[in-house]
Design an enzyme around this catalytic site. Structure first.
Site, PDB file in Angstrom:
ATOM      1  CG  HIS A 187     -40.677  59.466 -37.860  1.00 36.23           C
ATOM      2  ND1 HIS A 187     -41.092  58.732 -38.956  1.00 36.23           N
ATOM      3  CD2 HIS A 187     -40.920  58.674 -36.777  1.00 36.23           C
ATOM      4  CE1 HIS A 187     -41.547  57.570 -38.554  1.00 36.23           C
ATOM      5  NE2 HIS A 187     -41.453  57.512 -37.249  1.00 36.23           N
ATOM      6  CD  GLU A 213     -40.146  59.403 -42.681  1.00 34.64           C
ATOM      7  OE1 GLU A 213     -40.552  59.176 -43.824  1.00 34.64           O
ATOM      8  OE2 GLU A 213     -40.871  59.256 -41.675  1.00 34.64           O
ATOM      9  CB  SER A 270     -44.601  57.724 -36.427  1.00 33.84           C
ATOM     10  OG  SER A 270     -45.804  57.311 -35.800  1.00 33.84           O
ATOM     11  CG  ASN A 305     -44.793  55.006 -40.163  1.00 30.32           C
ATOM     12  OD1 ASN A 305     -44.149  53.981 -40.334  1.00 30.32           O
ATOM     13  ND2 ASN A 305     -44.735  55.697 -39.046  1.00 30.32           N
TER      14      ASN A 305
END
Length: 702
Positions: free
Chosen positions: A430, A442, A409, A480
């Site tokens: 991800h 992702e 991540s 993130n």
């Protein structure tokens, strides 16, 4: 398009083609109107059949024409449908593929409806923040009953031809040559009974209308929190019980216009188109030959790895799930079994389907069993040394051409790819937890990732039902990376005077699925703590830093899994309970930082958390980590609980007004220092009068 028709004896066949979904554009409406003129004027024609060419009858309105002059140019869709219903010759809708939205409403305006057995119908407008605006809320109850119509319209559900026939929407369903049989059906109509205007039928009131509509509103408020369209759909169906058709149509049209001009529908349409753009391969991957993917390997049978295995098994892939020990593997497989059993208990899966999916997942403790996999995804502990070791093993085991993916991540995909002899085959996938439920994926493209790898995994994402977005490499990628300033501001707001509950409740009232502090407790505070410790050596010492989350972790408060984080949790409960011990930690950190705590408004909480997202998103676009502003909105709505009705953080900023957002960020910069330095792209777009959500990163000419 022109106004012609095909003659089949005394039946006129009017067809249309407007790829890819036969949308009811202005041009198509003109074609239909002219063809109807010709068929009505021809005394040798007794009946008319309407049918689409290509894949379907019609996918409904051309959404791109909404809020434009062409969208309301005459004949409008409601005018066309009303004309068909009042025509002096019977009109039969011959449905194949799909009849959706305005396409189904067109069929509702016909006197008869027949369909291919494989066809389906739906009024899905509610999913775009709209309601059926071509008479659907008034005509459907007249055919299938109020309760069924209410269910179909408010849910937007897709209904098979068989169920539509049973409900009374269709008059016949054909196997085989549906078009020839539709023409024969029209030719065989009894002239004395052929004209059956749907709008002339009476609506049968349900046994307890007040209870039915009251329950529908209560359900909509709970399941579609904050959305206007479901409630407006209910009001329109309820209106079908009162007075003649024309009153209901006027009521429906007024509410449709309100919704189509409103922010919520514009936001949902932005996401609708954004998801389709995000799923397209980048320019260099368009047309690339796809690598075959039939067998999938997953390394790690924990929460994430097990969820990934389920996502692939659900889509029909054969999965090899690898763990280090027999005990860890058995635990992971048992968790998968329990997850499937829970789905069966809810009636969303039957026992046979559960067994089929479980049979597709083969567990092993031998990495060598991944030798024949076409795609391998590692979902091991988030540690770069662990990732390096796994990818060195995979490099030696995996067959040539296999795609090697990491579910990291945050970590550097280029660094991971560099330990292999095939960096072109390495990509980031991800997933979001729980991976078999969450839609977002992702796709992280490394410096060396081959174009055909990107094209292939985009295709795989579609097959497993994910909403993909291709992003570049940086710490945290897109989602993130944006979480960091968002949670940073939440922590600063605690130091400055807000309680955890105050921060979370303000953000949740804004529409976020979960506040930042509750979200941290659920995910585990140790995850972001590990990232902060990894970043600490490169963190500039002059920048403000909040120690609250670190102190919580140091005292063993890691979130729900330890029974305490920003909140306290009773055994077996996920309900957050405010904890005086946390307030003591917050007070101590504020004193150490020399901060005098103050009263903080909900407005400031929302602005500082949301505008932190916006400012970081602009930097991400500047850096080329995302290709489009809409990609970021898609990521944040599908992966981070941002309210879809606001269209994502960038669309929200555009809705507020980018100049106002920039001015507030500049004020925060003056008040709170360099962490709030405005992204240069924001000033550029404001100066140019352009939007952030519509921004596309320029590509260098080749």
């Amino acid at each position: 398009m022109n106004g012609g028709f095909e003659r089949h004896g005394r039946v006129a066949l009017i067809r249309w083609a407007n790829p890819p979904v036969n949308g009811l554009s202005f041009a198509l409406r003109q074609h239909l109107s002219a063809a109807l003129d010709a068929a009505v004027a021809d005394v040798a024609i007794d009946a008319i059949v309407l049918a689409g060419e290509g894949r379907m009858f019609s996918g409904g309105a051309d959404i791109r024409e909404f809020n434009t002059p062409r969208g309301v140019a005459e004949p409008t869709t409601p005018q066309l449908i009303q004309r068909i219903e009042n025509l002096g010759k019977p009109v039969v809708a011959a449905i194949h593929g799909s009849a959706l939205g305005g396409g189904l409403e067109l069929a509702l305006g016909c006197h008869w409806r027949v369909a291919d057995a494989q066809a389906s119908v739906a009024l899905p407008e509610v999913k775009l923040g709209l309601l059926p605006g071509g008479g659907g809320t008034q005509r459907l109850p007249r055919l299938v009953g109020v309760e069924t119509a209410l269910d179909w319209i408010v849910s937007g559900r897709t209904v098979s031809a068989t169920k539509a026939l049973e409900a009374g929407l269709l008059d016949a369903v054909f196997e085989g040559d549906w078009l020839s049989r539709a023409i024969a059906f029209a030719a065989g109509l009894d002239p004395a009974k052929a004209l059956r205007p749907t709008g002339a039928r009476a609506v049968t009131p349900p046994a307890d209308a007040a209870a039915l509509f009251g329950a529908a509103r209560e359900k909509a408020r709970k399941t579609a929190r904050g959305l206007e369209a479901p409630l407006q759909c209910i009001a329109c169906v309820e209106k079908s019980l009162d007075g003649p058709l024309q009153e209901g149509l006027a009521f429906e049209r007024q509410r449709f216009v309100e919704l189509v001009n409103g922010t919520q529908s514009k936001a949902l349409r932005h996401l609708f188109f954004g998801e389709r753009e995000a799923a397209k391969p980048p320019p260099d991957a368009q047309g690339a030959a796809l690598r075959p993917v039939q067998r999938v390997g997953v390394i790690g049978a924990g929460t994430m790895g097990g969820g990934i295995a389920m996502a692939f098994a659900n889509a029909g892939y054969a999965v090899t799930l690898v763990e280090v020990t027999d005990a860890a593997l058995a635990k992971g497989l048992e968790t998968i079994r329990r997850n499937y059993a829970a789905t069966v208990a809810k009636g969303k899966l039957d026992a046979a389907q559960m067994q089929d999916r479980l049979a597709r997942i083969h567990g092993s403790t031998a990495m060598q069993e991944l030798a024949e996999a076409d795609l391998v995804i590692e979902a091991a502990f988030e540690d770069i040394a662990v990732k390096h070791g796994l990818f060195q093993q995979l490099d030696a085991i995996a067959r040539p051409g296999a795609i090697l993916a990491t579910n990291t991540s945050r970590l550097d995909i280029n660094d991971i790819a560099a330990v292999t002899r095939r960096p072109q085959d390495v990509v980031g996938l991800h997933f979001f937890s729980p991976a078999h439920v969450m839609k977002l994926l992702e796709i992280v493209r490394g410096r060396a990732t081959a174009p055909d790898v990107i094209a292939t995994v985009l295709g795989v994402a579609k097959r497993i039902g994910k909403v993909p977005a291709v992003v570049g490499v940086c710490d945290g990628f897109v989602g993130n990376r944006m979480v960091s300033p968002y949670t940073r501001e939440a922590h600063f707001l605690l130091e400055e005077g807000a309680s955890p509950a105050r921060v979370d409740q303000a953000v949740e009232r804004f529409g976020m699925a979960m506040g930042p502090l509750r979200m941290g407790d659920m995910a585990g505070l140790d995850i972001s703590w590990a990232a902060r410790k990894r970043q600490a050596p490169t963190r500039p010492r002059h920048l403000r830093y909040c120690h609250i989350a670190d102190r919580l972790c140091e005292s063993g408060r890691l979130g729900q899994k330890t029974g305490a984080g920003f909140y306290r949790y009773e055994p077996g409960s996920r309900a957050p309970v405010p904890d005086p011990a946390v307030e003591s930690i917050i007070d101590a950190c504020a004193r150490e930082s020399g901060i005098t705590r103050r009263a903080i408004t909900d407005e400031e909480i929302v602005e500082r958390t949301m505008y932190a997202l916006v400012n970081e998103a602009a930097r991400i676009l500047q850096d080329g980590v995302a290709r489009r502003g809409s990609d970021i909105d898609v990521i944040y709505v599908n992966g981070y609980g941002f309210p879809a009705a606001r269209g994502g953080p960038l669309f929200y900023a555009d809705t507020v007004g980018l100049p106002q957002v920039l001015a507030r960020i500049e004020e925060f910069h003056r008040l709170h220092g360099p962490l709030w330095e405005p992204a240069p792209l924001l000033a550029q777009l404001v100066a140019q009068g352009e939007s952030l959500s519509g921004y596309v990163v320029p590509t260098e000419p080749t």
